[in-house]
Motif scaffolding. Structure first.
Motif, short mmCIF file in Angstrom:
data_model
loop_
_atom_site.label_atom_id
_atom_site.label_comp_id
_atom_site.label_asym_id
_atom_site.label_seq_id
_atom_site.Cartn_x
_atom_site.Cartn_y
_atom_site.Cartn_z
N PHE A 35 1.01 -1.09 -0.03
CA PHE A 35 0.08 0.06 0.12
C PHE A 35 1.06 1.18 -0.04
CE2 PHE A 35 -3.76 -2.72 1.06
CZ PHE A 35 -4.91 -1.96 0.28
N ALA B 60 0.42 4.12 -2.75
CA ALA B 60 -0.05 5.36 -2.22
C ALA B 60 1.10 6.25 -2.77
CB ALA B 60 -0.05 5.54 -0.69
N HIS C 110 0.17 7.00 -6.39
CA HIS C 110 -0.83 7.55 -6.63
C HIS C 110 -0.67 9.18 -6.44
CE1 HIS C 110 -4.59 9.44 -4.93
NE2 HIS C 110 -5.37 8.66 -5.83
N LEU D 220 -6.13 8.39 -1.67
CA LEU D 220 -5.00 8.42 -0.88
C LEU D 220 -4.67 8.04 0.54
CD1 LEU D 220 -1.74 8.75 -1.09
CD2 LEU D 220 -2.01 11.30 -0.81
N ALA E 28 -5.42 4.48 1.55
CA ALA E 28 -4.14 3.66 1.18
C ALA E 28 -3.27 3.68 2.31
CB ALA E 28 -3.87 3.84 -0.07
N LEU E 29 -3.24 5.01 2.59
CA LEU E 29 -1.98 5.10 4.03
C LEU E 29 -2.60 4.45 5.35
CD1 LEU E 29 -1.45 9.07 3.37
CD2 LEU E 29 0.11 7.06 2.82
N TRP F 121 -9.03 -1.31 -4.13
CA TRP F 121 -8.34 -0.07 -4.11
C TRP F 121 -8.09 0.51 -5.34
CZ3 TRP F 121 -3.54 2.59 -5.29
CH2 TRP F 121 -3.73 3.77 -4.75
N ARG G 46 -9.85 3.58 -7.64
CA ARG G 46 -8.85 4.94 -8.11
C ARG G 46 -9.07 4.83 -9.93
NH1 ARG G 46 -9.79 4.61 -4.10
NH2 ARG G 46 -11.06 6.23 -4.72
#
Length: 391
Positions: A27, A31, A34, A68, A71-72, A93, A97
């Motif tokens: 992730f 991230a 992204h 974002l 994902a964090l 995820w 997006r």
């Protein structure tokens, strides 16, 4: 005769594998990619070369806050799990997006986002609810609400409830601020205490449970009062920013000058305190310069804390010390430049130039973070030495 390609064969082995995978590796990589791409795409969309949804302030804000940030969250909290299970999290995820950019407010976008947040909530909430202290348990309704808002905001957009759609996105900024206050504090307090111990000193103010509890209650009250008493909600946010600043000062990070990683984390926490004060002032003044205040949190705080947490977690996983990575200072400097220029753009006649500088600085900061993540992927994790027994 086997007609499978190497790619499908690898994918089949991955789905069938029971090997442990680490969520932060997957992730945090996603991230960073992204973050590197979405802001330049937003700038390009202003000139007709990017996804049209990013032309809308709410479209850009949704992708940053509910694209974002989750994902964090997933990278930081999910922990290790079988790769075949983790791939579903990452897959939904990623599909969400893509759907957001090419088919905004579609049922495909709703489905992919809903499946991702459902998996995330199902995995995280029972584990977090097992905590004994109410302050730790407060993450359950907070993350649960963020997951629910992901679906509700998309539905509001689908049914052309534009005012509700905008309101929910705007007010969600303080929810993410509260989450960063909690996680940032839990990371900074023990790290600062450890540095004090190495210096032969003692840091008495660590987690500061009373201040942490006050922040949780005040920001929750500000969120609940927002639709009926915006001015009072603004005053509560100002007070929460002041409390966050007091909490930060009691960690005495000026004694940690040999630890640039802690100073950079502290800067991100400082952006949170400033952002809450500005956000509260904006609400008190009827929404004046709301975007400027929000970007102190979403760029200054989220960007700085996210990049530093990504690097910190990555390095600690492979038993390396973040304090020895000078790139952290460069990365944080670029993010500070991004925050300042983005906020200054709202007051300048050179708005487009400042927005371009902010976008470039933001992407460079995450590019440095991605470099460390990818380097961590190729660095074997040291194994614990085998125990020896004596006769």
């Amino acid at each position: 005769m086997n007609n499978s390609t190497p790619t499908t064969s690898w994918f089949s082995r991955l789905l069938a594998s029971t090997d442990k995978a680490y969520a932060h590796q997957w992730f945090f990589t996603a991230a960073c990619l992204h973050a590197i791409l979405v802001i330049p795409l937003t700038i390009s969309a202003r000139y007709g070369y990017g996804p049209t949804i990013l032309l809308m302030p709410t479209g850009h804000a949704f992708e940053m806050l509910f694209g974002l940030a989750p994902a964090l969250i997933a990278g930081y909290l999910l922990g290790p799990m079988p790769a075949r299970r983790l791939i579903w999290f990452v897959g939904f995820w990623l599909l969400a997006r893509i759907a957001d950019l090419i088919a905004p407010f579609s049922w495909l976008m709703l489905l992919c986002n809903a499946l991702f947040v459902l998996l995330l909530a199902q995995r995280l909430l029972p584990r977090l609810w097992a905590a004994k202290k109410w302050r730790n348990r407060s993450l359950v309704p907070l993350i649960g609400l963020i997951c629910a808002l992901t679906v509700i905001i998309i539905l509001a957009g689908q049914f052309d409830a534009h005012l509700l759609h905008r309101y929910l996105i705007d007010e969600s900024v303080q929810l993410f601020a509260l989450l960063m206050l909690f996680i940032g504090g839990r990371m900074l307090a023990p790290a600062a205490a450890g540095e004090f111990y190495r210096q032969g000193k003692e840091l008495t103010a660590r987690v500061q449970p009373r201040l942490e509890g006050s922040l949780i209650l005040i920001i929750t009250a500000a969120y609940l009062l927002a639709p009926i008493a915006a001015s009072l909600s603004g005053l509560l946010l100002i007070s929460s920013g002041l409390i966050a600043g007091i909490r930060l000062s009691r960690w005495q990070l000026w004694h940690c000058r040999a630890r640039p990683d802690l100073l950079c984390l502290g800067l991100g926490y400082g952006w949170l305190a400033l952002g809450l004060i500005l956000l509260g002032w904006s609400k008190w003044e009827g929404g004046l310069y709301f975007s400027t205040a929000a970007h102190a949190i979403t760029v200054g705080a989220l960007g700085t804390l996210a990049t530093n947490v990504i690097v910190r977690v990555t390095l600690l996983h492979i038993k390396q010390y973040p304090s020895r990575i000078t790139l952290i200072v460069t990365m944080t400097s670029y993010m500070t430049l991004a925050a300042i220029t983005r906020m200054a753009a709202d007051f300048s006649g050179n708005r487009e130039l400042l927005l371009a500088i902010a976008a470039l600085a933001w992407s460079l900061a995450f590019l440095f973070a991605l470099y460390i993540v990818l380097k961590g992927l190729t660095t074997p994790r040291p194994r614990r030495p085998a125990k020896t027994t004596t006769a």
